[in-house]
Design a protein around this motif. Structure first.
Motif, short mmCIF file in Angstrom:
data_model
loop_
_atom_site.label_atom_id
_atom_site.label_comp_id
_atom_site.label_asym_id
_atom_site.label_seq_id
_atom_site.Cartn_x
_atom_site.Cartn_y
_atom_site.Cartn_z
N UNK A 65 -29.32 2.80 -54.11
CA UNK A 65 -28.20 3.40 -53.41
C UNK A 65 -27.23 4.16 -54.29
N UNK A 66 -27.48 4.18 -55.61
CA UNK A 66 -26.60 4.93 -56.51
C UNK A 66 -27.42 5.97 -57.28
N UNK A 67 -26.79 7.09 -57.65
CA UNK A 67 -27.53 8.15 -58.36
C UNK A 67 -28.02 7.69 -59.73
N UNK A 68 -29.20 8.14 -60.09
CA UNK A 68 -29.77 7.79 -61.39
C UNK A 68 -28.87 8.27 -62.53
N UNK A 69 -28.28 9.45 -62.39
CA UNK A 69 -27.42 9.96 -63.45
C UNK A 69 -26.22 9.05 -63.67
N UNK A 70 -25.65 8.54 -62.59
CA UNK A 70 -24.52 7.63 -62.70
C UNK A 70 -24.95 6.34 -63.41
N UNK A 71 -26.14 5.84 -63.09
CA UNK A 71 -26.65 4.64 -63.74
C UNK A 71 -26.79 4.84 -65.25
N UNK A 79 -20.87 0.94 -70.86
CA UNK A 79 -20.99 -0.38 -71.49
C UNK A 79 -20.27 -0.49 -72.84
N UNK A 80 -20.17 0.59 -73.65
CA UNK A 80 -19.41 0.44 -74.91
C UNK A 80 -17.98 -0.02 -74.71
N UNK A 81 -17.36 0.29 -73.57
CA UNK A 81 -16.00 -0.19 -73.32
C UNK A 81 -15.96 -1.69 -73.14
N UNK A 82 -17.14 -2.30 -72.85
CA UNK A 82 -17.24 -3.75 -72.75
C UNK A 82 -17.81 -4.36 -74.02
N UNK A 83 -17.92 -3.54 -75.06
CA UNK A 83 -18.41 -4.03 -76.34
C UNK A 83 -19.91 -4.03 -76.47
N UNK A 84 -20.62 -3.38 -75.55
CA UNK A 84 -22.08 -3.33 -75.59
C UNK A 84 -22.51 -1.92 -75.96
N UNK A 88 -29.15 5.99 -77.55
CA UNK A 88 -29.47 6.86 -76.43
C UNK A 88 -30.86 6.58 -75.84
N UNK A 89 -31.88 6.51 -76.68
CA UNK A 89 -33.24 6.34 -76.14
C UNK A 89 -33.41 4.98 -75.46
N UNK A 90 -32.99 3.86 -76.10
CA UNK A 90 -33.08 2.58 -75.39
C UNK A 90 -32.26 2.56 -74.11
N UNK A 91 -31.11 3.21 -74.11
CA UNK A 91 -30.29 3.26 -72.89
C UNK A 91 -31.03 3.99 -71.79
N UNK A 92 -31.72 5.08 -72.15
CA UNK A 92 -32.51 5.81 -71.17
C UNK A 92 -33.65 4.96 -70.64
N UNK A 93 -34.32 4.23 -71.54
CA UNK A 93 -35.42 3.36 -71.11
C UNK A 93 -34.91 2.30 -70.13
N UNK A 94 -33.78 1.69 -70.45
CA UNK A 94 -33.21 0.67 -69.56
C UNK A 94 -32.86 1.27 -68.21
N UNK A 95 -32.18 2.41 -68.23
CA UNK A 95 -31.76 3.04 -66.97
C UNK A 95 -32.94 3.44 -66.10
N UNK A 96 -33.92 4.10 -66.68
CA UNK A 96 -35.09 4.52 -65.90
C UNK A 96 -35.91 3.33 -65.44
N UNK A 97 -36.01 2.30 -66.29
CA UNK A 97 -36.78 1.11 -65.91
C UNK A 97 -36.15 0.43 -64.69
N UNK A 98 -34.85 0.24 -64.72
CA UNK A 98 -34.17 -0.40 -63.59
C UNK A 98 -34.29 0.43 -62.32
N UNK A 99 -34.20 1.75 -62.46
CA UNK A 99 -34.31 2.62 -61.29
C UNK A 99 -35.73 2.62 -60.74
N UNK A 100 -36.70 2.76 -61.62
CA UNK A 100 -38.11 2.75 -61.19
C UNK A 100 -38.47 1.41 -60.59
N UNK A 101 -37.98 0.33 -61.20
CA UNK A 101 -38.28 -1.01 -60.67
C UNK A 101 -37.80 -1.20 -59.25
N UNK A 102 -36.62 -0.66 -58.93
CA UNK A 102 -36.08 -0.79 -57.58
C UNK A 102 -36.96 -0.07 -56.56
N UNK A 103 -37.39 1.13 -56.91
CA UNK A 103 -38.20 1.90 -55.96
C UNK A 103 -39.62 1.36 -55.85
N UNK A 104 -40.23 1.02 -56.99
CA UNK A 104 -41.60 0.51 -56.91
C UNK A 104 -41.66 -0.86 -56.24
#
Length: 226
Positions: A65-71, A79-84, A88-104
């Motif tokens: 229900x939320x845009x992939x770009x926003x994710x 997340x850096x504002x929360x100390x995390x 860039x590449x791992x962040x992209x992997x995490x974002x795409x994985x979570x998005x793909x997982x929801x749809x699949x």
């Protein structure tokens, strides 16, 4: 040689190198992890106790229900504002994985639910446990049903990886942006990038047709056309 053609030929090498180094690995890693996550989520929603099923539903609801770009922005810039801090590449992997997982997960869940109840009963009649029935009887049939939709998701992911440029991943599209910043020829470079994505999508669509024919999901129709 025309200027536009010369520019395309000169930039083709760097663009393909960025695609092979970042776009292809990002696509393969995110889809493999997303498919595993989607399968697990689908099984939880179908067979787990209600509290776990509700959590799985919440995950799917948020990421569908939320845009992939926003994710991607939340993961990399938020997340850096929360100390995390995540590169860039791992962040992209995490974002795409979570998005793909929801749809699949929805694709897999629908495929499993489409298998007739009689298939479960037949498996139980041969002495299988519920887990054995799922693994040996239901999932192989569901996989054949899910292949077309999963293949479409994979092709879409190849194109969606261009969004990783927004979080500084130097993939194919960002490589084009960097060349544009030097040559001031956005029209030519972006058309070239679009053609590269078009070739990739066409090739993957052809492979998808071959896979569907091999699995026999739509065998009669495809054989009739052949």
């Amino acid at each position: 040689m025309p200027h536009w053609l010369d520019l395309m030929l000169q930039s083709l090498g760097p663009l393909l190198a960025a695609g092979l180094r970042f776009t292809v690995p990002l696509t393969l890693i995110a889809f493999a992890l997303g498919l595993a996550l989607g399968l697990g989520t689908a099984l939880v929603r179908l067979f787990a106790p209600r509290p776990l099923a509700a959590l799985a539903w919440l995950y799917v609801w948020i990421f569908r229900g939320t845009p992939l770009l926003v994710q991607l922005f939340v993961i990399f810039y938020g997340l850096p504002s929360a100390g995390i801090l995540i590169d860039a590449f791992p962040a992209a992997v995490i974002g795409f994985t979570l998005n793909v997982g929801a749809y699949t997960s929805e694709i897999v869940r629908a495929a499993i639910a489409s298998i007739p109840k009689g298939q479960w009963e037949a498996a139980y009649a041969t002495g299988m446990t519920p887990f054995q029935a799922l693994r040996r009887t239901i999932l192989p049939q569901a996989a054949r049903v899910a292949v077309p939709s999963l293949a479409n998701s994979f092709i879409a992911l190849v194109k969606d990886t261009s969004l990783a440029a927004a979080i500084t991943v130097p993939e194919l599209f960002q490589a084009a942006q960097r060349i544009v910043a030097v040559t001031y020829e956005p029209l030519i470079l972006y058309i070239e990038v679009a053609l590269i994505y078009l070739v990739l999508s066409t090739l993957l669509s052809w492979l998808q047709t071959l896979l569907e024919r091999r699995l026999g999901r739509y065998g009669g129709y495809l054989e009739a056309r052949a």
